[in-house]
Write an enzyme that holds these catalytic residues in place. Structure first.
Site, PDB file in Angstrom:
ATOM      1  N   ASP C 222       0.722  -1.155   0.069  1.00 48.83           N
ATOM      2  CA  ASP C 222      -0.040  -0.145  -0.046  1.00 48.83           C
ATOM      3  C   ASP C 222       0.897   1.338  -0.033  1.00 48.83           C
ATOM      4  OD1 ASP C 222      -2.045  -1.819   0.045  1.00 48.83           O
ATOM      5  OD2 ASP C 222      -2.638  -1.304   2.221  1.00 48.83           O
ATOM      6  N   GLU C 223       1.960   0.942  -0.429  1.00 48.85           N
ATOM      7  CA  GLU C 223       2.709   2.254  -0.358  1.00 48.85           C
ATOM      8  C   GLU C 223       3.542   2.649  -1.821  1.00 48.85           C
ATOM      9  OE1 GLU C 223       4.163   4.091   2.405  1.00 48.85           O
ATOM     10  OE2 GLU C 223       2.799   2.948   3.739  1.00 48.85           O
TER      11      GLU C 223
END
Lengths: 277, 277, 277, 277
Positions: C222-223
């Protein structure tokens, strides 16, 4: 004829709408608008009833007391203007928007005073014939400063405090004096970018949308019940400063929409959430 | 236990909410959700009441008949799936969206059949195991064609007809068989760009936003009660064709949102307007 | 005549636009569209140039090599269709949207195959005549499963992988085989609600807006660099399940818009951010 | 070092970007930002080039003259503040927004004066230390009144006139003195609801969205090139007056965004359209 708003909050049970509207009918009060909501996860019932007629507050509330389940909260609020005090630091856009909307009548509120920890917004405030109190924080502890701000605020007995880009954190002692009565605008789409410099955080993460959040202030920073949020798109051409600049419009719009809801008695608080009827 | 929705529409008078909710309470029906609206310019009262319990429709409606003002309309609608027939021409995006949303359960409806004046969308429809009727308009007058389409439609006794980019104008005779039961998606933000080629019109005018409108079909083309509208931004880089392409998403989203409201009995019609409760 | 897109990324210096467009002009290539961006904080120059003409790739790139600063990246991409493989789990809305947009031509891409860790979406995929590979994760370690998925994927030599609600975390080994070539849709407005069950997290926090984020997958969950984000409003009436349901539309719209940008070579990656020209 | 913006508009031909950027390079001017657009239907080329360096305007423009096709328009604009005069009637929201944005620096413009046909906004204007001219229309023909307004305006030699809810129609003679230099905010989503009382028209039609349009004024009422449009949702609970009230926010936002584009030299006009680079 008067207008008042009845706010009811109690545990849910069958027949509540019928019971409450019956009592209003018996009191010859006309229902202008009625909204209700049942939170099925908590079994809580919320109803907002705009009434018109000749009120006998005492007997009306007594009748309701008898009809509603034990522990029910109900409030009969006058539909008149509320009184607010606005807290500011240096940025003028949120304050300016409230002043202007109050000036043109689109936000019908009595602005009793503006309190700032700098004098930067004094001239702007006084152009609108509103008293400004500069309470500098320099050389004071947080407790000392909050105490002085509270003194400035309390003399006006406001219904609500509005933090219009007030860039300081209030002590729990301050907050507890105005429970669910302090509205803050945070310059991010909470819970993203909690804390300081949210636009810099947003820039560093490379997000494609920035936002703002109006919420009630509780003793947990940036964790209070959210009233209103909105966003605007950004792209790779925006520096952190550009984002801050672009975010001003969404901040002021979100704050004034949240104020519209709160000042017209549309907002219930349940735990960490708001119900807006 | 059953779920039904009571729809009430009558002239306004004091005590209506109280009377109706009382009757529901006496019938031991639980109100899951209630919404009401009074149109102050026409003094009309609208209420939508989601009920749960054991229904005796006859006595409930009789009790309401007695309590409500003369001429009141009320309807007790089963909260089950509705049946629709979809009319199409050549463009697949609105049809495809409805098929897919029905497939994944986000639009809970029985699609009885698709009727098209070309065979272009037959294969797509049949992939979803739904019957397709091709009723070509070639060599037929408008009346003759509409008659044949009606025959294809009527065998399914649909609750609603959905014009999913059906590019032909229905005769008043057709429309009158399904009053307020035909939903159309028009590819512009009505009342701008009424009639043919709205995207070309939008391009020629140099607008910065294009939109779509879902509305009930009446015998006046593009003039029926509007259910839902939405828009998207465009700019100088968009040709008329680019606008048509970009507009597809907003068309299908607006149509499926309008269907969601209609199929769940949220939409009242009053004159040329909708009240959505 | 052919169409190609020249993508240039190098450190900034005076005259770059002039140099690059000069070389194109000398090669008798017509510039259909040109966009550039200079990131002033990193002094990086990005330019996307759509060209039309008769290309001699070798001499064109050699001329550019000589003219541009050392270490410049440039790429001459054919403007044709890209090939993708889609990874799925059980939810059909994102897959269905891509299939349908591909069917109607609004997303011009070759869908080589769909790979799922369940067989639930096999029937839907095959209705569109696209091969489906079910690679169950049961009884396998994450490495083992990823290895089998990679085998299924690699046989198609896709330009990009699309995670259309693929609910498993890929190993760094997998991700490194497709650097900046895996696009994921995350069902929240990142960086809010990272990790599992974002709609439940959003419900618990009482937010008034939910969103979706399309991003490139990197080895940090999710980065990765964000390509596209969008949001929709929600209110107190939404359960966590209602939010998930409402969020489907925004998820699929965000994913297909991100794909449109990536597949047409509009997206540069710089560190953890995207530049979209 | 100075900053200037070069605006080029000519018929399209190969090599234009290369030629123009070459000349800038030879003049040792650094391109900060460059945007171009070719209108393929009219074969017109538009380019906006932000430059930084030491300018010799005469030789630069002469070099461009020689390089560009005959009839090319080019303009070298100082990137400094523009001077505007604002025309108003009675409503304060658009004027107030411009005053406030100018006050806080988010709209960087010199407001030379405000001219109104009533004195209602005099006090507000003067609070911001800006001269106000009341030019009443009473007892005057339209020509006579426009003549007097022009006299008040012309003494300030403004770059642009801003009609901030100026509720009178200007004569062609007036408009022709400021071609493409008068910006109006119309309180509807043009071309819907042209003419008087657009909110009443919107109410009567039962639309679900209302909007605002900022456009250049030409001698055809409400037909000038559109710069910016936006909308907000409304529903059946909105009276015509509620729509007017809600519309104020979108009016002022649209107007100030359009001003931002015009005052920073982003807007080209071609026929009845704008190209915004």
């Amino acid at each position: 004829m008067e207008k008042k708003t009845l706010l009811t909050h109690c545990s849910d049970e069958p027949g509540l709408i019928s019971k409450i509207t019956n009592i209003c009918y018996k009191h010859q009060l006309n229902i202008i608008h009625n909204s209700e909501f049942v939170d099925n996860t908590t079994s809580q019932f919320f109803m907002r009833t705009e009434l018109e007629g000749y009120f006998n507050d005492e007997t009306l509330l007594a009748d309701l007391d008898q009809a509603l389940p034990e522990g029910a909260l109900h409030q009969l609020v006058n539909s008149g203007r509320k009184r607010i005090v606005i807290l500011v630091t240096k940025e003028s856009h949120c304050l300016g928007d409230i002043l202007m909307k109050n000036y043109d009548g689109s936000l019908d509120v009595e602005i009793a005073a503006v309190v700032g920890n700098y004098d930067k917004l004094q001239a702007l405030t006084e152009r609108f014939d509103i008293p400004y109190h500069c309470v500098s924080h320099e050389g004071l502890t947080r407790d000392q400063h909050d105490q002085k701000v509270l003194e400035a605020v309390n003399q006006y007995q406001p219904d609500y405090l509005v933090l219009a880009k007030y860039m300081r954190i209030l002590t729990p002692e301050f907050v507890n004096q105005y429970p669910h009565r302090i509205i803050n605008i945070h310059h991010s789409f909470l819970p993203a970018f909690i804390g300081a410099k949210p636009y810099q955080q947003a820039y560093d993460r490379g997000v494609k949308i920035i936002g703002a959040t109006a919420h009630f202030v509780t003793s947990n920073l940036d964790e209070g019940p959210i009233i209103k949020q909105d966003v605007i798109p950004v792209d790779h051409t925006f520096s952190a400063q550009d984002m801050a600049q672009a975010g001003r419009d969404v901040e002021k719009n979100v704050l004034s929409k949240a104020l519209g809801k709160v000042l017209n008695d549309h907002v219930f608080v349940e735990g960490n959430k708001t119900i807006i009827l």
